[in-house]
Structures are given as C-alpha cells and as structure tokens.
Scaffold this motif. Structure first.
Motif, PDB file in Angstrom:
ATOM      1  N   LYS A  43       0.836  -1.203   0.000  1.00  0.00           N
ATOM      2  CA  LYS A  43       0.000   0.000   0.000  1.00  0.00           C
ATOM      3  C   LYS A  43       0.871   1.255   0.000  1.00  0.00           C
ATOM      4  CE  LYS A  43      -4.296  -0.479   1.757  1.00  0.00           C
ATOM      5  NZ  LYS A  43      -5.173  -0.297   0.667  1.00  0.00           N
ATOM      6  N   THR A  44       2.011   1.208   0.679  1.00  0.00           N
ATOM      7  CA  THR A  44       2.932   2.346   0.694  1.00  0.00           C
ATOM      8  C   THR A  44       3.527   2.569  -0.691  1.00  0.00           C
ATOM      9  OG1 THR A  44       3.474   1.862   2.996  1.00  0.00           O
ATOM     10  CG2 THR A  44       4.982   3.295   1.809  1.00  0.00           C
ATOM     11  N   LEU A  45       3.909   1.507  -1.375  1.00  0.00           N
ATOM     12  CA  LEU A  45       4.438   1.636  -2.732  1.00  0.00           C
ATOM     13  C   LEU A  45       3.375   2.182  -3.688  1.00  0.00           C
ATOM     14  CD1 LEU A  45       6.511  -1.659  -2.925  1.00  0.00           C
ATOM     15  CD2 LEU A  45       7.399   0.671  -2.787  1.00  0.00           C
ATOM     16  N   LYS A  46       2.133   1.740  -3.500  1.00  0.00           N
ATOM     17  CA  LYS A  46       1.039   2.254  -4.324  1.00  0.00           C
ATOM     18  C   LYS A  46       0.833   3.739  -4.050  1.00  0.00           C
ATOM     19  CE  LYS A  46      -3.835   1.529  -5.344  1.00  0.00           C
ATOM     20  NZ  LYS A  46      -5.054   0.778  -4.996  1.00  0.00           N
ATOM     21  N   GLN A  47       0.898   4.129  -2.779  1.00  0.00           N
ATOM     22  CA  GLN A  47       0.733   5.535  -2.411  1.00  0.00           C
ATOM     23  C   GLN A  47       1.857   6.378  -3.003  1.00  0.00           C
ATOM     24  OE1 GLN A  47      -1.960   6.539  -0.736  1.00  0.00           O
ATOM     25  NE2 GLN A  47      -1.337   8.648  -0.919  1.00  0.00           N
ATOM     26  N   MET A  48       3.059   5.821  -3.055  1.00  0.00           N
ATOM     27  CA  MET A  48       4.190   6.523  -3.652  1.00  0.00           C
ATOM     28  C   MET A  48       3.916   6.810  -5.129  1.00  0.00           C
ATOM     29  SD  MET A  48       8.053   5.225  -4.236  1.00  0.00           S
ATOM     30  CE  MET A  48       7.603   4.497  -5.784  1.00  0.00           C
ATOM     31  N   ARG A  49       3.365   5.821  -5.844  1.00  0.00           N
ATOM     32  CA  ARG A  49       3.038   6.017  -7.256  1.00  0.00           C
ATOM     33  C   ARG A  49       1.919   7.044  -7.428  1.00  0.00           C
ATOM     34  NH1 ARG A  49       3.722   0.469  -7.053  1.00  0.00           N
ATOM     35  NH2 ARG A  49       1.488   0.088  -7.023  1.00  0.00           N
ATOM     36  N   LEU A  50       0.909   7.003  -6.526  1.00  0.00           N
ATOM     37  CA  LEU A  50      -0.192   7.954  -6.613  1.00  0.00           C
ATOM     38  C   LEU A  50       0.274   9.388  -6.358  1.00  0.00           C
ATOM     39  CD1 LEU A  50      -3.030   6.021  -4.740  1.00  0.00           C
ATOM     40  CD2 LEU A  50      -2.872   6.490  -7.186  1.00  0.00           C
ATOM     41  N   LYS A  51       1.269   9.546  -5.511  1.00  0.00           N
ATOM     42  CA  LYS A  51       1.805  10.877  -5.206  1.00  0.00           C
ATOM     43  C   LYS A  51       2.674  11.415  -6.330  1.00  0.00           C
ATOM     44  CE  LYS A  51       0.568  11.843  -0.957  1.00  0.00           C
ATOM     45  NZ  LYS A  51       0.098  13.119  -0.503  1.00  0.00           N
ATOM     46  N   GLY A  52       3.036  10.565  -7.267  1.00  0.00           N
ATOM     47  CA  GLY A  52       3.840  11.001  -8.399  1.00  0.00           C
ATOM     48  C   GLY A  52       5.323  11.096  -8.094  1.00  0.00           C
ATOM     49  N   GLY A 126       6.369  18.255   2.194  1.00  0.00           N
ATOM     50  CA  GLY A 126       6.497  16.818   2.391  1.00  0.00           C
ATOM     51  C   GLY A 126       5.355  16.078   1.719  1.00  0.00           C
ATOM     52  N   ARG A 127       5.637  14.880   1.234  1.00  0.00           N
ATOM     53  CA  ARG A 127       4.619  14.091   0.536  1.00  0.00           C
ATOM     54  C   ARG A 127       3.818  13.202   1.485  1.00  0.00           C
ATOM     55  NH1 ARG A 127       5.412  13.770  -5.073  1.00  0.00           N
ATOM     56  NH2 ARG A 127       6.606  15.586  -5.679  1.00  0.00           N
ATOM     57  N   GLU A 128       4.349  12.912   2.666  1.00  0.00           N
ATOM     58  CA  GLU A 128       3.676  12.101   3.690  1.00  0.00           C
ATOM     59  C   GLU A 128       3.171  10.771   3.129  1.00  0.00           C
ATOM     60  OE1 GLU A 128       0.754  14.769   5.290  1.00  0.00           O
ATOM     61  OE2 GLU A 128       2.217  15.663   6.645  1.00  0.00           O
ATOM     62  N   VAL A 129       4.025  10.080   2.427  1.00  0.00           N
ATOM     63  CA  VAL A 129       3.665   8.809   1.794  1.00  0.00           C
ATOM     64  C   VAL A 129       3.315   7.762   2.847  1.00  0.00           C
ATOM     65  CG1 VAL A 129       4.537   6.934   0.358  1.00  0.00           C
ATOM     66  CG2 VAL A 129       5.107   9.294  -0.189  1.00  0.00           C
ATOM     67  N   PHE A 130       4.163   7.608   3.845  1.00  0.00           N
ATOM     68  CA  PHE A 130       3.961   6.577   4.856  1.00  0.00           C
ATOM     69  C   PHE A 130       2.739   6.883   5.722  1.00  0.00           C
ATOM     70  CE2 PHE A 130       8.286   5.849   3.642  1.00  0.00           C
ATOM     71  CZ  PHE A 130       8.436   4.478   3.730  1.00  0.00           C
TER      72      PHE A 130
END
Length: 156
Positions: A43-52, A126-130
């Motif tokens: 889910k964190t990797l997916k969120q990273m992709r969604l954040k661009g 900050g992107r706050e991915v985690f």
C-alpha cells in the motif's frame, strides 16, 4: 481423575488445549503480523506512485522495506514499514530548496563568506507517503485482526 465424585479429566484436557493453543497463537500472531506488514508495504508503494514520486535518482522505492516482527516492552508484538534511503525523510517531511553555488553564471555565483554554501530559494512540501498509507490501511488491519482473533478462538 475423580475426587469426591467430581471428574476433572475434561478440565485437564481443556488446560492442555489452552497451553498448546498459546504456543500456536504466538506463531500465528507472528505470521499474521508479517503478512499485514507486507500488505502495508504494498500500500505504501502504491501511495508513492499515486503521489507522483518518480525514480529519477536515489532509489527511494527500492529502500522501502518491511521490518522484522519484534516484541515491545509491554509484551506486544509489532512490525514496521520504513525506508532506509538517505533522502527518505526529505521526501516524507519536506525540505528547503537550495541552489548550490557555482563558478559561472546562474543562481550560485560562488560562495559568499558568512552566507553558507547554498542559497535558499523555496520550500518543498512533504509528501507524507507513509502517513497516508498507514491511515488508509488502519481500517483494513483492524478488520483482519478481528478475524484472526476469532479464528484462534474457534481453534480452541
């Protein structure tokens, strides 16, 4: 074993099952936490992709990992998802954007005494991915943990 007309053999069997189930529960809990940690990592990797966040340099994606399951001081077990990339905190929390001094034309114009090496030109949020991955995963984790506890109770 009968004492005064009371048969305790069923109680002894139940006690043995409880002891055995506690050993199995510890292993099942560890396995469950590892599985949930892997889901949170995905889910964190997916969120990273969604954040661009793109992989230009730095290997940010490659350094996102699921840690080992460990016991905390209060006896509870825990697992974490983290990034051990050197620049991960900059992406997560944000940073000041600076221009490094150069020798020629441009924004740098050499190092000025007392001014430091870089000149601040802005701030990168900050992107706050985690954090966002964790907040999205929390309800799913609660549901899965309730199901796991119910399954352990059924086995007893």
């Amino acid at each position: 074993m009968a004492r005064d007309g009371i048969d305790l053999s069923e109680l002894d069997e139940f006690t043995d099952r409880l002891i055995q189930s506690s050993k199995e529960a510890s292993k099942a809990q560890r396995k469950f936490l590892q599985q949930q940690g892997n889901k949170l990592k995905r889910k964190t990797l997916k969120q990273m992709r969604l954040k661009g966040i793109q992989e230009k340099t730095g290997n940010y994606k490659r350094h996102i990992k699921r840690g080992k399951v460990w016991k905390e001081r209060n006896g509870a077990q825990a697992v974490r998802v983290y990034s051990n990339a050197h620049h991960a905190h900059l992406i997560e929390d944000g940073h000041d954007q600076t221009v490094n001094p150069g020798k020629g034309k441009g924004n740098g114009h050499g190092v000025k005494k007392g001014k430091g090496i870089g000149r601040k030109v802005g701030h990168v949020e900050g992107r706050e991915v985690f954090l966002e991955a964790y907040e999205a995963f929390a309800p799913e984790y609660a549901r899965a943990s309730e199901e796991a506890v119910d399954e352990m109770i059924r086995k007893i």
